[in-house]
Design a protein around this motif. Sequence first.
Motif: not given
Length: 419
Positions: A267-271, A304-311, A387-389
Amino acid sequence: MIATEHDLRKFSLAFLLAALLAVFLTIPASAAKIDDQFRAWLQTDLWPDAKAKGVSKQTFDAAFSGVKPNLKLPDLVMPGEKPKTPQKQHQAEFGSPGAYFADKTVRAVTSGGRTREAANARTLASIEKRYGVPGEILLAIWGRETGFGAAKMPYDAFEVLGTKAFISTKKDFFRTELLAALEIVQRGLAPVGAMKSSWAGALGQPQFMPTSFLKHAVDFDGDGRVDIWNSTPDVLASIANYLVHYGWVRGRGWGFEVMVPQSVSCSLEGPDQGKKIAQWAAMGIERVGGKAFPASELKAEGFLLMPAGRSGPAFIATPNFYVLKEYNTSDLYALFIGHGADRIAHGDQNFTAGWGAVGDLRRSDIAALQRALEAKGYDVGSADGLPGFKTRRSIGRWQEKNGQAATCFPDAGLVAALK
């Protein structure tokens, strides 16, 4: 006089024929009516604005000579009608975001990019010296947008932009673009016959909208003309100029694939949640393959960038990643360009982490999940079924708040739990 049965049959037949004829004549008459309304709109509504912007009547008339509304274009609202209520979205979502990176698609860009990198080495070096954008980035965008110019531009830009400015759901937007297209011709930057576009009105090999053409297109081959349809130097330099306008930082790449330990929340993802890369590293985030972050990057900001979350694969992105998003507002698009550029430069090595079996939800399901999160006070960006960031990290925060392991990506269980 009393009508006979024979007279009644004759009358009925005549009435039927007249009715059929009326229906037959109504169809072209309706189309003709829209054509007439379009011509009237051009002269009484659009022309005064064009004239005020310095467009001559000669240019205006040449641009619309023989042009009729193209009623096959999407998102149109016929005169006198109201916009249709958006239908419930039933189409499947992307499945796994990994589908966007199908090997065949990526290789078409990377192999084509390497070939053109060799053929245009001097031009690319000159562009990078002037603008600071690596040639591989320019090649990846060029390849992704129009297959290095192979994609045909089958539409007349004035037909597309004129239709959409007249009767689309975004008339104001397209009116601005249409006036810009007229300005391009008026200034002698392109003749009317060269103004070929996509179905959305985007021009040339970089796929610039007309306003972007006026702001960013450049003459790099020195022939005195800005030609983003046929001149490779103009195409590549115009893309570079566009990126610089939106803040491309010379000397930095777009980002790094990383491994994110479970102790670091997705959940720390994002610009808007950037940290110095040294801080991310101190939290346990490491580059894949045992590589160290470049020393020059440690004091710089990363995200942090996680386009599919943990998957799926995870990344620490630089501000340049978000400059790439200015070209197309999609995390996956910007990641495709960055990844494609890396593969052009270093060979066809895929992401280290694989894409998990996630997705396969309908956009209407994801939109419902987004609305449910909004109702609970989470900022998901918008309930658009994508499902964006902001949606991904809102999912993670809701999961953590409810004692669940944060995955930061929608699934059927989440949709059911949040209904």
